[in-house]
Design a protein around this motif. Structure first.
Motif, PDB file in Angstrom:
ATOM      1  N   SER A 218     -11.063   8.112 -11.512  1.00 32.89           N
ATOM      2  CA  SER A 218     -12.280   7.876 -10.732  1.00 32.89           C
ATOM      3  C   SER A 218     -11.977   7.362  -9.332  1.00 32.89           C
ATOM      4  N   ALA A 219     -10.749   6.886  -9.109  1.00 28.88           N
ATOM      5  CA  ALA A 219     -10.335   6.401  -7.788  1.00 28.88           C
ATOM      6  C   ALA A 219     -10.084   7.581  -6.861  1.00 28.88           C
ATOM      7  N   LYS A 220     -10.535   7.477  -5.641  1.00 27.22           N
ATOM      8  CA  LYS A 220     -10.354   8.533  -4.653  1.00 27.22           C
ATOM      9  C   LYS A 220      -9.046   8.290  -3.898  1.00 27.22           C
ATOM     10  N   VAL A 221      -7.971   8.788  -4.485  1.00 32.40           N
ATOM     11  CA  VAL A 221      -6.635   8.558  -3.935  1.00 32.40           C
ATOM     12  C   VAL A 221      -6.223   9.753  -3.082  1.00 32.40           C
ATOM     13  N   VAL A 222      -5.629   9.468  -1.924  1.00 31.67           N
ATOM     14  CA  VAL A 222      -5.079  10.522  -1.068  1.00 31.67           C
ATOM     15  C   VAL A 222      -3.688  10.089  -0.613  1.00 31.67           C
ATOM     16  N   LYS A 223      -2.888  11.051  -0.201  1.00 35.92           N
ATOM     17  CA  LYS A 223      -1.560  10.744   0.319  1.00 35.92           C
ATOM     18  C   LYS A 223      -1.677   9.835   1.543  1.00 35.92           C
ATOM     19  N   GLY A 224      -0.776   8.859   1.602  1.00 38.52           N
ATOM     20  CA  GLY A 224      -0.782   7.924   2.720  1.00 38.52           C
ATOM     21  C   GLY A 224      -1.529   6.640   2.452  1.00 38.52           C
ATOM     22  N   ASP A 225      -2.267   6.559   1.326  1.00 42.50           N
ATOM     23  CA  ASP A 225      -2.969   5.317   0.994  1.00 42.50           C
ATOM     24  C   ASP A 225      -1.977   4.168   0.831  1.00 42.50           C
ATOM     25  N   THR A 226      -2.379   2.997   1.281  1.00 42.30           N
ATOM     26  CA  THR A 226      -1.519   1.817   1.220  1.00 42.30           C
ATOM     27  C   THR A 226      -1.608   1.157  -0.157  1.00 42.30           C
ATOM     28  N   VAL A 227      -0.451   0.741  -0.667  1.00 38.34           N
ATOM     29  CA  VAL A 227      -0.374   0.051  -1.960  1.00 38.34           C
ATOM     30  C   VAL A 227       0.130  -1.371  -1.733  1.00 38.34           C
ATOM     31  N   LEU A 228      -0.598  -2.360  -2.272  1.00 41.40           N
ATOM     32  CA  LEU A 228      -0.274  -3.773  -2.094  1.00 41.40           C
ATOM     33  C   LEU A 228      -0.116  -4.452  -3.450  1.00 41.40           C
ATOM     34  N   THR A 229       0.466  -5.647  -3.431  1.00 38.03           N
ATOM     35  CA  THR A 229       0.494  -6.454  -4.653  1.00 38.03           C
ATOM     36  C   THR A 229      -0.920  -6.933  -4.961  1.00 38.03           C
ATOM     37  N   SER A 230      -1.245  -7.039  -6.242  1.00 35.58           N
ATOM     38  CA  SER A 230      -2.596  -7.446  -6.635  1.00 35.58           C
ATOM     39  C   SER A 230      -2.641  -8.937  -6.944  1.00 35.58           C
ATOM     40  N   ALA A 231      -3.837  -9.430  -7.162  1.00 31.11           N
ATOM     41  CA  ALA A 231      -4.021 -10.850  -7.490  1.00 31.11           C
ATOM     42  C   ALA A 231      -3.545 -11.163  -8.897  1.00 31.11           C
ATOM     43  N   TYR A 232      -3.248 -10.130  -9.694  1.00 25.09           N
ATOM     44  CA  TYR A 232      -2.802 -10.331 -11.073  1.00 25.09           C
ATOM     45  C   TYR A 232      -1.289 -10.461 -11.188  1.00 25.09           C
ATOM     46  N   SER A 233      -0.577 -10.349 -10.077  1.00 26.45           N
ATOM     47  CA  SER A 233       0.881 -10.423 -10.114  1.00 26.45           C
ATOM     48  C   SER A 233       1.326 -11.832 -10.481  1.00 26.45           C
ATOM     49  N   ALA A 234       2.246 -11.935 -11.425  1.00 28.27           N
ATOM     50  CA  ALA A 234       2.711 -13.246 -11.887  1.00 28.27           C
ATOM     51  C   ALA A 234       3.645 -13.908 -10.885  1.00 28.27           C
ATOM     52  N   ASN A 235       4.355 -13.112 -10.095  1.00 31.12           N
ATOM     53  CA  ASN A 235       5.365 -13.661  -9.190  1.00 31.12           C
ATOM     54  C   ASN A 235       4.977 -13.582  -7.714  1.00 31.12           C
ATOM     55  N   PHE A 236       4.355 -12.479  -7.315  1.00 23.58           N
ATOM     56  CA  PHE A 236       4.094 -12.232  -5.901  1.00 23.58           C
ATOM     57  C   PHE A 236       2.708 -12.694  -5.484  1.00 23.58           C
ATOM     58  N   PRO A 237       2.581 -13.227  -4.273  1.00 20.27           N
ATOM     59  CA  PRO A 237       1.237 -13.432  -3.715  1.00 20.27           C
ATOM     60  C   PRO A 237       0.539 -12.077  -3.568  1.00 20.27           C
ATOM     61  N   SER A 238      -0.775 -12.085  -3.547  1.00 24.52           N
ATOM     62  CA  SER A 238      -1.515 -10.833  -3.425  1.00 24.52           C
ATOM     63  C   SER A 238      -1.457 -10.308  -1.987  1.00 24.52           C
ATOM     64  N   HIS A 239      -1.706  -9.004  -1.843  1.00 25.73           N
ATOM     65  CA  HIS A 239      -1.813  -8.319  -0.562  1.00 25.73           C
ATOM     66  C   HIS A 239      -0.485  -8.249   0.206  1.00 25.73           C
ATOM     67  N   LEU A 240       0.627  -8.265  -0.502  1.00 23.40           N
ATOM     68  CA  LEU A 240       1.900  -7.992   0.143  1.00 23.40           C
ATOM     69  C   LEU A 240       2.179  -6.490   0.076  1.00 23.40           C
ATOM     70  N   MET A 241       2.800  -5.974   1.121  1.00 20.00           N
ATOM     71  CA  MET A 241       3.036  -4.537   1.222  1.00 20.00           C
ATOM     72  C   MET A 241       4.057  -4.063   0.184  1.00 20.00           C
ATOM     73  N   ILE A 242       3.724  -2.957  -0.509  1.00 16.22           N
ATOM     74  CA  ILE A 242       4.663  -2.306  -1.419  1.00 16.22           C
ATOM     75  C   ILE A 242       5.095  -0.953  -0.867  1.00 16.22           C
TER      76      ILE A 242
END
Length: 282
Positions: free
Chosen positions: A206-230
């Motif tokens: 259902s997500a409208k994904v296209v090439k080039g979309d930015t992927v970040l760490t989420s708020a559910y990550s146990a180790n990383f702060p959210s919104h860091l660039m992946i």
């Protein structure tokens, strides 16, 4: 010395001619403004060319120092981000280390500790990095590691002055991630194939994904702060048996050339661990 005299004797006529030519040019520039301007501009061009080459060579040998200064500046700017602080809870009485509190009373949640990469593998199925910073410099297991462009991995072991980081390029590495544009979450892992590509699973169709979309760490990550660039979406594959996409993600971090990183100290997480350890001892 004998060879020098032999050289002068063999090329005496040519050297005499060259010397006289130089003398004539000097005399012409002394008595003629036209010749002075012409030869002056020529000299400037020649000296400018050699100065430019020397400056480029000097800059090359100063790259290490320049990179170190940039890494230090990145760490300073990251530590100044407002997202590293949380407002105090006025309903509770807290006793905290004042070194983690700013002038507004906000407690620092994340502290970025700079470290130099002294070892790195990316051709194996399970890859690690070695950092020149260990327990004596505040490193603990589970700390997240981020590079200048994106996340790198998680600390899994350390000695007094060296720490071992499980790279994102590890078959056991899993990081909670999300698409920046709509916060759709999934799980980032590595399939062991291309060191420049990660795999993002469990993204709903259902997500409208296209090439080039930015992927970040989420708020559910146990180790990383959210919104860091992946990284960014490189390809999209729909699984016909499920309602999910499988995405190939071009990593923001260049694991082939990475030289410096920041280790993220999570003050809340470490306080919780220390509290649990004290409770167990009691």
């Amino acid at each position: 010395m004998k060879n020098i005299f032999l050289f002068i004797r063999q090329y005496f006529n040519f050297l005499s001619f060259l010397l006289l030519q130089i003398l004539c040019i000097v005399m012409l520039t002394k008595v003629s403004k036209t010749h002075e301007t012409f030869f002056g501009s020529t000299v400037f061009e020649v000296t400018g060319y050699f100065n430019s080459r020397y400056a480029n060579l000097q800059q090359y040998f100063n790259l290490k120092e320049a990179n170190q200064k940039l890494a230090e500046e990145n760490t300073r700017l990251r530590n100044a981000l407002g997202s590293n602080f949380i407002s105090p809870d006025t309903s509770l009485i807290n006793f905290t280390d004042s070194s983690f509190v700013d002038t507004l009373g906000r407690k620092r949640k994340f502290i970025y500790l700079p470290a130099k990469v002294i070892g790195n593998s990316y051709t194996l199925q399970n890859n690690y990095l070695m950092l020149e910073r260990g327990a004596e410099q505040g490193i603990k297991k589970g700390m997240a590691v981020v590079g200048p462009s994106g996340i790198v991995g998680v600390v899994v072991d350390m000695s007094a002055n060296i720490s071992k980081v499980m790279s994102l390029l590890h078959r056991n590495s899993k990081v909670s991630a999300m698409l920046k544009k709509d916060n759709t979450t999934g799980s980032i892992e590595w399939d062991g194939a291309d060191p420049s590509l990660l795999v993002l699973r469990n993204i709903s169709k259902s997500a409208k994904v296209v090439k080039g979309d930015t992927v970040l760490t989420s708020a559910y990550s146990a180790n990383f702060p959210s919104h860091l660039m992946i990284g960014r979406v490189a390809s999209i594959t729909a699984d016909p048996a499920t309602n999910y996409y499988t995405l190939k993600i071009k990593t923001a971090t260049n694991f082939f050339t990475i030289q410096s990183v920041d280790v993220i100290y999570n003050t809340r997480y470490n306080e919780q661990i220390e509290l649990e350890n004290r409770n167990q001892q009691q």
